[in-house]
Design an enzyme around this catalytic site. Structure first.
Site, short mmCIF file in Angstrom:
data_model
loop_
_atom_site.label_atom_id
_atom_site.label_comp_id
_atom_site.label_asym_id
_atom_site.label_seq_id
_atom_site.Cartn_x
_atom_site.Cartn_y
_atom_site.Cartn_z
CG ASP A 244 -2.12 -1.10 0.98
OD1 ASP A 244 -1.74 -2.44 1.08
OD2 ASP A 244 -3.13 -0.53 0.38
CE LYS A 255 -5.77 -5.21 4.42
NZ LYS A 255 -6.57 -3.93 4.65
O1 MRU Z 1 -7.64 -2.95 2.94
P1 MRU Z 1 -7.42 -3.03 1.42
O2 MRU Z 1 -8.24 -4.35 0.98
O3 MRU Z 1 -7.59 -2.15 0.56
O4 MRU Z 1 -6.03 -3.71 1.33
C1 MRU Z 1 -5.15 -4.24 0.18
C2 MRU Z 1 -3.59 -4.61 0.35
O5 MRU Z 1 -3.24 -4.54 1.53
C3 MRU Z 1 -3.11 -4.90 -0.87
O6 MRU Z 1 -2.41 -6.03 -0.42
C4 MRU Z 1 -2.52 -3.86 -1.55
O7 MRU Z 1 -3.17 -2.68 -1.62
C5 MRU Z 1 -1.78 -4.17 -2.72
S1 MRU Z 1 -2.91 -4.50 -4.05
C6 MRU Z 1 -2.37 -4.52 -5.55
#
Ligand code: MRU
Length: 353
Positions: A244, A255
């Protein structure tokens, strides 16, 4: 060789509106939501109808256009001021994925640099949102293919563990971590994906598993606390996750639970890769300790479906992301190639908006 691509595209520009696959309804219901204004896009990002860092960036870019087209003035300064207010609405949605802020900055740059009428400015903003989307799709294919350069060469067919959903649904299509998985599958180098379920929102169990099924990629879902056991039993050859926000030194927010996975991979000598576009790197932050971590509502912990699973009166802590220190990361797979975290600086000037 297997079938190479995905047919899943979570965000589609259609005539005068954005169509989103509602990711809160998958895997049981395939529902498409129509978004016609910036406020609805902000709500869709907040409530995770659209989620995953690159997908959030694309969605925010379209949100900027949807907001821009409703601005009713012929006066440039007034238009730019009101566009900043649109940006502010979108910035308030989710704090951790830097792609959101990157895409908004790029849209604002377009607005400031475009000369001509307000109508021309508005159509340039739509063109920029579409370019961001197309570039992300191409980027994901490049990430997937670069991943092949660093995946272990033995055994011939690998078992790859992944976390959360970093697939087509989380991007413009194809995926980052799942992009690597898809490329490995295409080349006949993948035996199976182990998808950690990813408490509390279950993106692994719901979304990664669904995507793999769409592409007929063999997938095994495990609960998060089974990862160490699987590694210890020799079931896992490599771990590939998304990101992220990556700080300048390579510390990576992803995550919640990613950090534990990286520690366990290190303990078992299993390579741990982060797959992400350059737009996920935040060179303004020297280390991961400065990355803002979103906290979400405790109901994500105490409620499963309609059922309360905790006794009333207990307290909760629900951070949505954690930060994996750079020293646990074997390589960062980008569209420009793979780097070890402490070599990331070489991309600094290519990553800016
Ligand atoms: O809370 P989310 O579902 O938006 O979190 C998503 C993640 O943590 C993904 O691993 C990250 O955004 C990479 S997506 C290519």
């Amino acid at each position: 060789m297997n079938s190479p691509t995905t047919q899943v595209y979570p965000i589609v520009w259609h005539e005068d509106r954005v169509l989103l696959i509602d990711q809160t309804r998958l895997p049981h219901k395939y529902v498409v939501v129509e978004i016609k204004c910036c406020e609805d896009m902000a709500e869709a990002i907040k409530t995770m109808i659209v989620r995953g860092a690159p997908a959030i960036g694309v969605a925010a870019a379209y949100g900027m256009y949807l907001g821009a087209r409703e601005i009713n003035t012929d006066e440039r300064e007034m238009f730019l001021n009101q566009l900043e207010e649109v940006a502010q609405v979108l910035r308030q949605t989710r704090p951790t994925a830097v792609n959101l802020f990157w895409a908004i900055a790029r849209m604002l740059k377009t607005a400031h640099e475009t000369i001509g009428s307000i109508e021309h400015l508005k159509s340039s903003l739509l063109a920029t949102a579409q370019a961001i989307q197309l570039e992300d799709l191409q980027t994901c294919h490049a990430i997937g293919d670069h991943g092949l350069e660093v995946l272990p060469t033995k055994p011939e067919q690998l078992c790859i563990m992944t976390y959360c959903n970093a697939g087509a649904l989380a991007t413009a299509g194809y995926g980052t971590a799942l992009g690597v998985v898809r490329s490995a599958w295409r080349e006949g180098r993948l035996a199976r994906v182990y998808a950690c379920e990813t408490r509390p929102r279950l993106q692994g169990a719901k979304l990664t598993a669904w995507e793999c099924l769409q592409d007929r990629i063999p997938v095994t879902v495990i609960t998060d606390n089974m990862a160490a056991h699987c590694m210890n039993r020799g079931l896992i050859d490599a771990v590939v996750v998304g990101a992220d926000r990556i700080a300048g030194n390579g510390d990576t927010a992803n995550k919640i639970g990613t950090y534990s996975l990286a520690l366990v991979a290190k303990a078992h000598n299993i390579p741990f890769f982060v797959a992400a576009p350059l737009s996920t790197i935040d060179f303004d932050l020297p280390t991961g300790s400065q990355i803002p971590i979103e906290e979400r509502h405790p109901s994500e912990i105490y409620q499963v479906g309609e059922t309360m699973i905790c006794p009333p009166g207990v307290e909760f802590y629900n951070p949505a992301f954690d930060v994996t220190p750079a020293n646990l990361i074997s390589g960062i797979i980008t569209e420009r190639g793979v780097v070890v975290p402490d070599q990331l600086q070489q991309f600094q000037f290519q990553a800016s908006a």
